[in-house]
Enzyme design. Structure first.
Site, PDB file in Angstrom:
ATOM      1  N   ASP A  48     -23.279   0.797 -53.038  1.00  0.00           N
ATOM      2  CA  ASP A  48     -23.838   1.600 -53.996  1.00  0.00           C
ATOM      3  C   ASP A  48     -25.240   1.744 -53.578  1.00  0.00           C
ATOM      4  O   ASP A  48     -26.256   0.694 -53.631  1.00  0.00           O
ATOM      5  CB  ASP A  48     -23.781   0.671 -55.295  1.00  0.00           C
ATOM      6  CG  ASP A  48     -22.371   0.786 -55.935  1.00  0.00           C
ATOM      7  OD1 ASP A  48     -21.401   0.897 -55.054  1.00  0.00           O
ATOM      8  OD2 ASP A  48     -22.364   0.453 -57.086  1.00  0.00           O
ATOM      9  N   LYS A  58     -23.076   7.962 -59.470  1.00  0.00           N
ATOM     10  CA  LYS A  58     -23.151   6.981 -60.419  1.00  0.00           C
ATOM     11  C   LYS A  58     -24.376   7.049 -61.236  1.00  0.00           C
ATOM     12  O   LYS A  58     -25.164   7.478 -60.566  1.00  0.00           O
ATOM     13  CB  LYS A  58     -22.965   5.434 -59.473  1.00  0.00           C
ATOM     14  CG  LYS A  58     -23.339   4.309 -60.367  1.00  0.00           C
ATOM     15  CD  LYS A  58     -23.460   3.232 -59.586  1.00  0.00           C
ATOM     16  CE  LYS A  58     -23.653   1.666 -60.153  1.00  0.00           C
ATOM     17  NZ  LYS A  58     -24.007   0.516 -59.393  1.00  0.00           N
ATOM     18  N   LYS A 106     -18.954   6.981 -61.554  1.00  0.00           N
ATOM     19  CA  LYS A 106     -18.973   5.511 -61.970  1.00  0.00           C
ATOM     20  C   LYS A 106     -20.162   5.337 -63.124  1.00  0.00           C
ATOM     21  O   LYS A 106     -21.130   5.907 -62.864  1.00  0.00           O
ATOM     22  CB  LYS A 106     -19.467   4.719 -60.835  1.00  0.00           C
ATOM     23  CG  LYS A 106     -19.814   3.276 -61.183  1.00  0.00           C
ATOM     24  CD  LYS A 106     -19.821   2.290 -60.004  1.00  0.00           C
ATOM     25  CE  LYS A 106     -20.289   0.956 -60.487  1.00  0.00           C
ATOM     26  NZ  LYS A 106     -20.458  -0.243 -59.294  1.00  0.00           N
TER      27      LYS A 106
END
Length: 245
Positions: free
Chosen positions: A100, A162, A191
């Site tokens: 990430d 995300k 996400k």
């Protein structure tokens, strides 16, 4: 988009939507071990650990189906592209299956979209086979910048966009998630992270197309579902408008 009903949803299905987060700076080695044990017990999608904990998490979760993820450029996104790529390559070499990364927030706010895209593209290249999720940190962005960041991530070959790190003033909201889902093609997943603390929030977000959730309240969310099913109550009320914080 997933539509979960009380009759069809299982604890295992919901567990595989969760990245159990172990990113707080004060966590000890024992905390990481306990978090990995929890992740294995519930069978979540992954643990997301600090870069220095990748080796430990890989060792602890060997033989399970729980993936190990980590972060790059975390939490502010302002490290150089070369450093983000190096962090990513090292983590993948250690056994991380997911990374990430945080975008350079200042570049995106300044409209430097070519630089933002190149930053992401370098991490995707360094990740090789590993999944890359691009953290936008929406709390600092306008709707226009969120859309621009999502589209840059898709052009660069990322697998997810995300919402947030969980360390900014705000986290995931239904409004932002719907915007992100509409900004990218079906090939890109979304996400939610930052404030996903309840089962009802998670399922409301899943209903609009979110497929992964960063959470520290993993046990509470999954135990709530098991309790509701045991007592014959609906698993969730997927009502639009439930916030992430």
């Amino acid at each position: 988009m997933a539509t979960f009903t009380p009759e069809s949803v299982t604890v295992g299905q919901i567990a595989k939507l969760i990245d159990h987060s172990l990113l707080r700076p004060e966590l000890t080695g024992d905390d990481v071990r306990a978090g990995c044990a929890l992740a294995a017990r519930y069978g979540v999608a992954s643990v997301c650990v600090r870069p220095g904990d990748v080796d430990l998490a890989v060792d602890l979760l060997r033989g399970t189906d729980v993936l190990v993820g980590t972060v790059a450029g975390f939490p502010h996104g302002s490290t150089t592209t070369r450093i983000k790529a190096a962090e990513t390559a090292l983590a993948v070499n250690q056994g991380a299956a997911e990374v990430d990364m945080v975008i350079n927030i200042g570049w995106l706010r300044s409209g430097k979209l070519d630089e933002v895209e190149a930053d992401i593209r370098a991490v995707v290249a360094a990740a090789d086979h590993a999944t890359v999720k691009v953290i936008l940190e929406n709390a600092y962005l306008t709707r226009q910048k969120i859309v621009a960041g999502c589209r840059a991530a898709e052009r660069a070959g990322a697998h997810f966009v995300k919402t947030s790190t969980g360390f900014a003033p705000g986290g995931a909201t239904m409004e932002d998630l719907a915007l992100m889902r509409s900004a990218v093609s079906p090939a890109i997943q979304v996400k939610a992270a930052g404030g996903v603390r309840t089962l009802d929030t998670l399922l409301a977000m899943a209903a609009i197309g979110v497929t992964r959730f960063g959470a520290t309240a993993t046990a509470a969310i999954l135990d709530d579902l098991a309790h509701r099913q045991e007592h014959g109550r609906p698993a969730a009320e997927t009502v639009a408008g439930t916030g992430g914080y």
